[in-house]
Design a protein around this motif. Structure first.
Motif, PDB file in Angstrom:
ATOM      1  N   ILE A  59     -22.190 -13.373 -48.504  1.00 15.99           N
ATOM      2  CA  ILE A  59     -21.146 -13.911 -49.383  1.00 15.99           C
ATOM      3  C   ILE A  59     -20.834 -12.749 -50.239  1.00 15.99           C
ATOM      4  O   ILE A  59     -19.597 -12.403 -50.557  1.00 15.99           O
ATOM      5  N   ASP A  60     -21.787 -11.838 -50.738  1.00 13.50           N
ATOM      6  CA  ASP A  60     -21.372 -10.554 -51.138  1.00 13.50           C
ATOM      7  C   ASP A  60     -20.971  -9.467 -50.256  1.00 13.50           C
ATOM      8  O   ASP A  60     -19.697  -8.911 -50.522  1.00 13.50           O
ATOM      9  N   ARG A  61     -21.668  -8.990 -49.061  1.00 16.04           N
ATOM     10  CA  ARG A  61     -20.867  -8.233 -48.208  1.00 16.04           C
ATOM     11  C   ARG A  61     -19.518  -8.326 -47.737  1.00 16.04           C
ATOM     12  O   ARG A  61     -18.952  -7.503 -47.450  1.00 16.04           O
ATOM     13  N   GLN A  62     -19.301  -9.714 -47.466  1.00 16.60           N
ATOM     14  CA  GLN A  62     -18.064 -10.019 -46.938  1.00 16.60           C
ATOM     15  C   GLN A  62     -16.988 -10.224 -48.018  1.00 16.60           C
ATOM     16  O   GLN A  62     -15.710 -10.576 -47.598  1.00 16.60           O
ATOM     17  N   GLY A  63     -17.276  -9.862 -49.227  1.00 17.55           N
ATOM     18  CA  GLY A  63     -16.175 -10.245 -50.459  1.00 17.55           C
ATOM     19  C   GLY A  63     -15.445  -8.874 -50.645  1.00 17.55           C
ATOM     20  O   GLY A  63     -15.253  -7.892 -49.780  1.00 17.55           O
ATOM     21  N   HIS A  64     -14.995  -8.915 -51.549  1.00 21.52           N
ATOM     22  CA  HIS A  64     -13.872  -7.963 -51.903  1.00 21.52           C
ATOM     23  C   HIS A  64     -14.103  -7.654 -53.565  1.00 21.52           C
ATOM     24  O   HIS A  64     -14.274  -8.413 -54.571  1.00 21.52           O
ATOM     25  N   ILE A  65     -14.042  -6.416 -53.992  1.00 21.68           N
ATOM     26  CA  ILE A  65     -13.880  -5.789 -55.418  1.00 21.68           C
ATOM     27  C   ILE A  65     -12.627  -5.201 -55.823  1.00 21.68           C
ATOM     28  O   ILE A  65     -12.128  -4.634 -55.454  1.00 21.68           O
ATOM     29  N   ALA A  66     -12.053  -6.077 -56.918  1.00 19.73           N
ATOM     30  CA  ALA A  66     -10.892  -5.659 -57.309  1.00 19.73           C
ATOM     31  C   ALA A  66     -11.047  -4.791 -58.596  1.00 19.73           C
ATOM     32  O   ALA A  66     -12.062  -4.877 -59.384  1.00 19.73           O
ATOM     33  N   TYR A  67     -10.338  -3.643 -58.748  1.00 19.88           N
ATOM     34  CA  TYR A  67     -10.594  -2.962 -59.886  1.00 19.88           C
ATOM     35  C   TYR A  67      -9.027  -2.370 -60.503  1.00 19.88           C
ATOM     36  O   TYR A  67      -8.175  -2.416 -59.486  1.00 19.88           O
ATOM     37  N   GLN A 319      -9.916   6.372 -56.183  1.00 18.51           N
ATOM     38  CA  GLN A 319      -8.839   6.839 -55.172  1.00 18.51           C
ATOM     39  C   GLN A 319      -8.203   7.809 -55.423  1.00 18.51           C
ATOM     40  O   GLN A 319      -8.044   9.020 -54.633  1.00 18.51           O
ATOM     41  N   ASP A 320      -7.905   8.136 -56.757  1.00 18.95           N
ATOM     42  CA  ASP A 320      -6.980   9.178 -57.180  1.00 18.95           C
ATOM     43  C   ASP A 320      -7.376  10.028 -58.009  1.00 18.95           C
ATOM     44  O   ASP A 320      -6.523  10.841 -58.874  1.00 18.95           O
ATOM     45  N   GLY A 321      -8.722   9.861 -58.481  1.00 17.28           N
ATOM     46  CA  GLY A 321      -9.279  10.702 -59.477  1.00 17.28           C
ATOM     47  C   GLY A 321      -8.763  10.096 -61.083  1.00 17.28           C
ATOM     48  O   GLY A 321      -9.202  10.813 -62.026  1.00 17.28           O
ATOM     49  N   GLY A 322      -8.246   9.136 -60.915  1.00 15.67           N
ATOM     50  CA  GLY A 322      -8.056   8.214 -62.180  1.00 15.67           C
ATOM     51  C   GLY A 322      -9.401   7.519 -62.809  1.00 15.67           C
ATOM     52  O   GLY A 322     -10.718   7.854 -62.431  1.00 15.67           O
ATOM     53  N   VAL A 323      -9.109   6.810 -63.940  1.00 12.00           N
ATOM     54  CA  VAL A 323     -10.325   6.148 -64.809  1.00 12.00           C
ATOM     55  C   VAL A 323     -10.502   4.934 -64.123  1.00 12.00           C
ATOM     56  O   VAL A 323      -9.291   4.016 -64.117  1.00 12.00           O
ATOM     57  N   ILE A 324     -11.574   4.353 -63.784  1.00  7.25           N
ATOM     58  CA  ILE A 324     -11.382   3.121 -63.207  1.00  7.25           C
ATOM     59  C   ILE A 324     -12.089   2.136 -64.183  1.00  7.25           C
ATOM     60  O   ILE A 324     -12.761   2.398 -65.216  1.00  7.25           O
ATOM     61  N   ARG A 325     -11.459   0.953 -64.195  1.00  3.55           N
ATOM     62  CA  ARG A 325     -11.715  -0.132 -65.263  1.00  3.55           C
ATOM     63  C   ARG A 325     -11.663  -1.359 -64.625  1.00  3.55           C
ATOM     64  O   ARG A 325     -11.192  -1.517 -63.684  1.00  3.55           O
ATOM     65  N   SER A 326     -12.254  -2.300 -65.134  1.00  6.05           N
ATOM     66  CA  SER A 326     -12.440  -3.861 -64.863  1.00  6.05           C
ATOM     67  C   SER A 326     -12.817  -4.246 -63.566  1.00  6.05           C
ATOM     68  O   SER A 326     -12.267  -4.910 -62.904  1.00  6.05           O
ATOM     69  N   PRO A 327     -13.801  -3.667 -62.782  1.00  5.77           N
ATOM     70  CA  PRO A 327     -14.031  -4.120 -61.510  1.00  5.77           C
ATOM     71  C   PRO A 327     -14.468  -5.510 -61.607  1.00  5.77           C
ATOM     72  O   PRO A 327     -15.537  -5.788 -62.310  1.00  5.77           O
ATOM     73  N   VAL A 328     -14.241  -6.432 -60.600  1.00  2.68           N
ATOM     74  CA  VAL A 328     -14.837  -7.697 -60.482  1.00  2.68           C
ATOM     75  C   VAL A 328     -14.960  -8.052 -59.249  1.00  2.68           C
ATOM     76  O   VAL A 328     -14.011  -7.805 -57.953  1.00  2.68           O
ATOM     77  N   TRP A 329     -15.904  -8.713 -58.591  1.00  2.29           N
ATOM     78  CA  TRP A 329     -16.258  -9.118 -57.132  1.00  2.29           C
ATOM     79  C   TRP A 329     -16.097 -10.349 -56.989  1.00  2.29           C
ATOM     80  O   TRP A 329     -16.628 -11.531 -57.683  1.00  2.29           O
ATOM     81  N   GLY A 330     -15.312 -10.769 -55.934  1.00  2.00           N
ATOM     82  CA  GLY A 330     -14.979 -11.982 -55.406  1.00  2.00           C
ATOM     83  C   GLY A 330     -15.540 -12.171 -53.951  1.00  2.00           C
ATOM     84  O   GLY A 330     -15.864 -11.151 -53.273  1.00  2.00           O
ATOM     85  N   ARG A 331     -15.093 -13.360 -53.486  1.00  2.00           N
ATOM     86  CA  ARG A 331     -15.503 -13.775 -52.094  1.00  2.00           C
ATOM     87  C   ARG A 331     -14.831 -13.138 -51.172  1.00  2.00           C
ATOM     88  O   ARG A 331     -13.386 -12.840 -51.363  1.00  2.00           O
TER      89      ARG A 331
END
Length: 331
Positions: A59-67, A319-331
């Motif tokens: 359920i984790d491995r097949q999911g997606h992380i948005a950020y 991806q582009d050397g910017g600042v990453i914020r708010s990652p969230v993990w879904g199915r």
């Protein structure tokens, strides 16, 4: 915490003063960096070969992380919302604006992603990205700061905070017809709701005891009452696990996870970005952003994927050397 928080929202809608950027990978035993790619894979193909992700629950491995990845400052700020696989592959751009994108949140089935975005000289509005249709639809456009959306477990309702009535309160919106109800009515600030998996309650942040001192509460729909969740001090940005047993949140300046039955708190790291932890669908991993050494020794913003069960932790680079914020993990 004060009522002005909502007029100048941060990624988490709650600002902690004086946070400094630090490198955290030294504190993560066995932490490694995964190379990330732009190779597009069909959604029905799952990459199991990487040793850091092969041991994950499916359920984790097949999911997606948005950020969110931010470039520039002030009027030149550009925010991009991405989705990636936990192995760092299949990075997809969901949205990009000249302005700010805040607090993405997945639906329970992983097919929809709610988030707020704010272009210059306008208030933040809430959108929903539909993965199947590849569309981004405006769903909350009230005259105020509209932030921190959370889907009900069945995907039919959305909780969010808004200053439409002049004060930051929590609202519930039925997505089928737009019917909206205000749930909190206190003179204090109530923000950052997160649905419980049984849909009977939600957790949120309030400063009703003392301004500038946010605490966590659980609101019960049946009684329309809220009870405090015991924390050591400043607490914000809560997220309940899909089984309802754990709570990820910002514990002072630390990304933390609480076991609700015992009150035990596991502090994961001071991210240097005032960012909370977010739990994977299985609840056995947490994700948060931080500056950390890259494979070439340079400092770069990363998504940190932290195992809560003894497996190696690792990072995925920006991806582009910017600042990453708010990652969230879904199915």
């Amino acid at each position: 915490m004060s009522k002005t928080i909502m007029s100048k929202p941060t990624t988490n809608n709650i600002m902690i003063k004086g946070a400094t950027t630090i490198a955290i990978l030294a504190a993560l035993t066995g932490c490694q960096t995964l190379p990330s790619t732009e190779i597009k894979k069909p959604n029905n193909i799952v990459v199991d070969s990487n040793p850091l992700t092969a041991a994950m629950p499916a359920i984790d491995r097949q999911g997606h992380i948005a950020y969110v990845e931010e470039q520039g400052v002030g009027s030149a700020k550009v925010s991009t919302l991405y989705s990636i696989r936990p192995d760092g592959s299949d990075r997809q751009r969901i949205d990009q604006i000249n302005g700010y994108i805040y607090a993405p949140a997945w639906s329970a089935d992983g097919q929809q992603l709610a988030y707020s975005k704010q272009v210059p000289n306008q208030h933040p509005n809430i959108y929903i990205h539909d993965r199947n249709r590849d569309t981004n639809n405006l769903v909350v456009n009230a005259q105020g700061s509209n932030l921190s959306a959370s889907f009900s477990p069945d995907g039919h309702h959305l909780l969010y905070s808004s200053t439409v009535a002049g004060n930051a309160d929590v609202y519930k919106k039925r997505l089928s017809d737009g019917d909206t109800r205000q749930l909190t009515t206190l003179p204090s600030t109530e923000v950052q709701p997160s649905y419980a998996p049984d849909a009977q309650s939600f957790v949120y942040v309030s400063d009703k005891v003392r301004a500038d001192s946010p605490r966590l509460y659980r609101y019960y729909f049946a009684t329309q009452t809220a009870v405090p969740i015991t924390t050591a001090g400043y607490a914000a940005s809560p997220q309940l696990s899909m089984d309802g047993r754990h709570l990820a949140y910002l514990n002072g300046r630390k990304a933390a996870v609480m076991t609700l039955a015992t009150g035990h708190v596991l502090n994961l790291a001071d991210t240097g970005l005032d960012e909370p932890a977010r739990l994977s669908p299985s609840g056995t991993y947490a994700v948060y952003p931080a500056y950390a050494p890259d494979v070439d020794g340079s400092q770069r913003s990363h998504v940190v994927i932290h195992s809560l069960s003894g497996h190696p932790s690792y990072t995925i680079s920006s991806q582009d050397g910017g600042v990453i914020r708010s990652p969230v993990w879904g199915r």
